[in-house]
Write a protein that holds these residues in place. Structure first.
Motif, PDB file in Angstrom:
ATOM      1  N   ALA A  99      12.025  18.274 -11.779  1.00  0.00           N
ATOM      2  CA  ALA A  99      11.654  17.129 -10.941  1.00  0.00           C
ATOM      3  C   ALA A  99      12.889  16.388 -10.449  1.00  0.00           C
ATOM      4  O   ALA A  99      13.108  15.218 -10.763  1.00  0.00           O
ATOM      5  CB  ALA A  99      10.723  16.204 -11.706  1.00  0.00           C
ATOM      6  N   LEU A 100      13.704  17.078  -9.684  1.00  0.00           N
ATOM      7  CA  LEU A 100      14.937  16.499  -9.162  1.00  0.00           C
ATOM      8  C   LEU A 100      14.985  16.692  -7.651  1.00  0.00           C
ATOM      9  O   LEU A 100      15.122  17.827  -7.171  1.00  0.00           O
ATOM     10  CB  LEU A 100      16.163  17.154  -9.799  1.00  0.00           C
ATOM     11  CG  LEU A 100      16.313  16.943 -11.303  1.00  0.00           C
ATOM     12  CD1 LEU A 100      17.470  17.792 -11.846  1.00  0.00           C
ATOM     13  CD2 LEU A 100      16.558  15.468 -11.607  1.00  0.00           C
ATOM     14  N   ALA A 101      14.878  15.605  -6.918  1.00  0.00           N
ATOM     15  CA  ALA A 101      15.114  15.675  -5.476  1.00  0.00           C
ATOM     16  C   ALA A 101      16.615  15.798  -5.277  1.00  0.00           C
ATOM     17  O   ALA A 101      17.406  15.239  -6.038  1.00  0.00           O
ATOM     18  CB  ALA A 101      14.581  14.425  -4.801  1.00  0.00           C
ATOM     19  N   ARG A 102      17.001  16.546  -4.266  1.00  0.00           N
ATOM     20  CA  ARG A 102      18.425  16.785  -4.041  1.00  0.00           C
ATOM     21  C   ARG A 102      18.846  16.359  -2.640  1.00  0.00           C
ATOM     22  O   ARG A 102      18.118  16.589  -1.671  1.00  0.00           O
ATOM     23  CB  ARG A 102      18.758  18.281  -4.193  1.00  0.00           C
ATOM     24  CG  ARG A 102      18.615  18.806  -5.588  1.00  0.00           C
ATOM     25  CD  ARG A 102      19.113  20.240  -5.728  1.00  0.00           C
ATOM     26  NE  ARG A 102      18.298  21.186  -4.953  1.00  0.00           N
ATOM     27  CZ  ARG A 102      18.765  21.922  -3.938  1.00  0.00           C
ATOM     28  NH1 ARG A 102      20.020  21.832  -3.561  1.00  0.00           N
ATOM     29  NH2 ARG A 102      17.961  22.743  -3.293  1.00  0.00           N
ATOM     30  N   ILE A 103      20.023  15.761  -2.560  1.00  0.00           N
ATOM     31  CA  ILE A 103      20.651  15.502  -1.268  1.00  0.00           C
ATOM     32  C   ILE A 103      21.156  16.847  -0.764  1.00  0.00           C
ATOM     33  O   ILE A 103      21.818  17.581  -1.506  1.00  0.00           O
ATOM     34  CB  ILE A 103      21.819  14.512  -1.435  1.00  0.00           C
ATOM     35  CG1 ILE A 103      21.297  13.175  -1.957  1.00  0.00           C
ATOM     36  CG2 ILE A 103      22.581  14.352  -0.120  1.00  0.00           C
ATOM     37  CD1 ILE A 103      22.393  12.261  -2.488  1.00  0.00           C
TER      38      ILE A 103
END
Ligand SMILES: [Zn+2]
Length: 155
Positions: A99-103
């Protein structure tokens, strides 16, 4: 949405402007994420301080897909002639991923497109910490075709 908590990746940004754009892109994709259809949102800041959003459009035929950055530039151009000065894009994780949104930095096609329409644009890149860099640093020796003699440069 699944109800799982995905933190805003803006915490990884050192600069206020980068944080604000990342948060705008994150909020956009968090609200509009659809697996295999919309995975990335972009936020473009214009010189008047307005933020324009774009949503990635995936396609059954991969090359027909449209990047979020292109959507954001299109939305900006519908709204204003103001110079575009910064952009950030955020990829939302699939349910099977952590659950990690990434740039995410712009792809090669978007680097070309963005420079055609915003020659002084800064881009949020996922360094540690994430930061704004000049798009020209990401695409030296940009392609210059014959449609216009020089990149369109706002005065
Ligand atoms: Zn792209």
């Amino acid at each position: 949405m699944s109800g799982r908590i995905v933190p805003d990746p803006a915490h990884a940004c050192a600069q206020r402007a980068a944080k604000d754009l990342v948060t705008a892109a994150f909020q956009a994709i968090r609200g509009r994420y659809v697996q295999d259809r919309h995975q990335i949102a972009a936020a473009v800041l214009d010189a008047d301080g307005r933020v324009h959003l774009g949503l990635h459009l995936d396609a059954m035929v991969g090359r027909a897909a449209v990047c979020a950055e292109a959507g954001a530039v299109s939305a900006a151009r519908l709204a204003t002639d103001a110079e575009l000065i910064a952009v950030a894009a955020v990829r939302y994780p699939k349910p099977t991923e952590p659950a990690l949104a990434r740039i995410v930095p712009p792809c090669g096609l978007c680097r070309e497109l963005l420079l055609d329409h915003a020659p002084r644009l800064d881009v949020v890149v996922p360094d540690t910490p994430a930061r704004l860099v000049a798009l020209t640093a990401l695409l030296p020796h940009k392609y210059l075709g014959t449609k216009w003699p020089m990149p369109v440069s706002p005065t």
